[in-house]
Scaffold this active site. Structure first.
Site, PDB file in Angstrom:
ATOM      1  N   HIS A   1       0.819  -1.220   0.000  1.00 49.27           N
ATOM      2  CA  HIS A   1       0.000   0.000   0.000  1.00 49.27           C
ATOM      3  C   HIS A   1       0.852   1.269   0.000  1.00 49.27           C
ATOM      4  CE1 HIS A   1       0.293  -0.262   4.541  1.00 49.27           C
ATOM      5  NE2 HIS A   1       0.383   1.050   4.399  1.00 49.27           N
TER       6      HIS A   1
ATOM      7  N   ASP B   1       0.449  -7.571   1.321  1.00 45.79           N
ATOM      8  CA  ASP B   1       0.838  -6.184   1.601  1.00 45.79           C
ATOM      9  C   ASP B   1       2.363  -6.036   1.680  1.00 45.79           C
ATOM     10  OD1 ASP B   1       0.426  -3.491   1.984  1.00 45.79           O
ATOM     11  OD2 ASP B   1       0.133  -3.654   4.145  1.00 45.79           O
TER      12      ASP B   1
ATOM     13  N   SER C   1       4.241   2.213   8.446  1.00 44.76           N
ATOM     14  CA  SER C   1       3.977   1.144   7.484  1.00 44.76           C
ATOM     15  C   SER C   1       5.244   0.748   6.741  1.00 44.76           C
ATOM     16  CB  SER C   1       2.927   1.595   6.464  1.00 44.76           C
ATOM     17  OG  SER C   1       1.674   1.749   7.064  1.00 44.76           O
TER      18      SER C   1
END
Length: 304
Positions: A142, A178, A249
């Site tokens: 992402h 991811d 992230s």
């Protein structure tokens, strides 16, 4: 007189013995507690300096257009990166040692874009880490697949010393897991890579480093609290008690030996009155991609 002389000699021996013991003890303590001098972080100056360098790179057209990276993302979707990794063992580290172990390999990952509300170029905030000295970096899918409503110039990685590396290729991309594996241009410089563990273990101590809310090189500690299956992707995930937030992230999660056991991915909130964010916040899950999934996108080097 003879008696006094004997007493004098006895006191001298005791005094020297005490001093000798003290010196040995102090010498040992100086080795045991030897630490690296800490420097205060200035996150805003770090991001500002990185943004200026990236502006210069984009202005001189020395970056890889984001459009080209999107093509790589499609071409190498669910592909093995082909990167050969050696799984190495290392000794357990103190928390202080762990901070600098992670700091050397953790990167600030950002996409540059022109703001639609001001004339300035901005840099998005995410995290990543080096897995091969030749400039191979791991982050989240992402992170490399942002909203299409914004036009991005390119993708960049910044190390703790402020060196900016242009992302030149997406070697592997997995939306379900991811995960994304990137190649950055190092111009011959060897980067410090984090070793990958073979697997993650529920209950083991872990450390996380990332840049939550642009608090750069922020480390937290916790444990792996459980392993579970993501209901949407049907892929395994782990949850940890080490804290993180937006901007972390893609950051590394390592065991107490400094081996990667996971990659920061997402958070999930639970409230007293369900998923509509009503009532009191009861639980905030910190969700991580396990290293056993990351290992599927690299090759293990065969030692000769």
């Amino acid at each position: 007189m003879k008696f006094n002389y004997i007493i004098y000699l006895t006191l001298v021996v005791i005094f020297n013995s005490c001093n000798s013991t003290k010196n040995i003890s102090e010498a040992n303590e100086s080795v045991v507690f030897e630490t690296q001098e800490d420097e205060a972080e200035n996150s805003s100056e770090f991001v500002k300096a990185a943004s200026l360098k990236i502006d210069e790179i984009v202005a001189s057209n020395k970056h890889i257009p984001f459009k080209k990276l999107k093509e790589d993302r499609v071409k190498n979707y669910e592909a093995n990166s082909g990167v050969e990794i050696v799984h190495t063992m290392s000794e357990k580290k103190t928390g202080h040692e762990m901070y600098y172990h992670l700091q050397k390999s953790t990167l600030y990952i950002g996409s540059s874009y022109l703001c639609d509300q001001c004339p300035n170029v901005h840099l998005s905030a995410a995290s990543g880490f080096v897995i091969h000295e030749d400039g191979v970096v791991v982050t989240n899918y992402h992170v490399i697949s942002p909203k299409d409503t914004i036009e991005y110039d390119g993708l960049f990685a910044v190390d703790y010393d402020g060196n900016v590396y242009v992302v030149t290729e997406i070697l592997s991309a997995s939306k379900a897991n991811d995960l994304a594996i990137l190649k950055v241009e190092t111009n011959g410089k060897k980067l410090t890579a984090l070793p990958l563990a073979d697997q993650e273990l529920v209950g083991e101590d872990v450390y996380m480093m990332g840049h939550p809310f642009k608090n750069t090189f922020f480390m937290t500690k916790g444990i792996i609290s459980r392993k579970f299956v993501n209901s949407k992707s049907s892929k395994p995930r782990i949850s940890i008690t080490a804290d993180f937030g937006i901007g972390a992230s893609g950051g590394p999660v390592v065991n107490d030996s400094g081996q990667v056991v996971g990659v920061v991915s997402a958070t999930r909130s639970y409230y007293t009155e369900g998923a509509n964010r009503k009532g009191d916040l009861q639980l905030l899950l910190k969700i991580v991609i396990p290293v056993s999934e990351l290992n599927k996108y690299v090759k293990e080097e065969v030692l000769k």
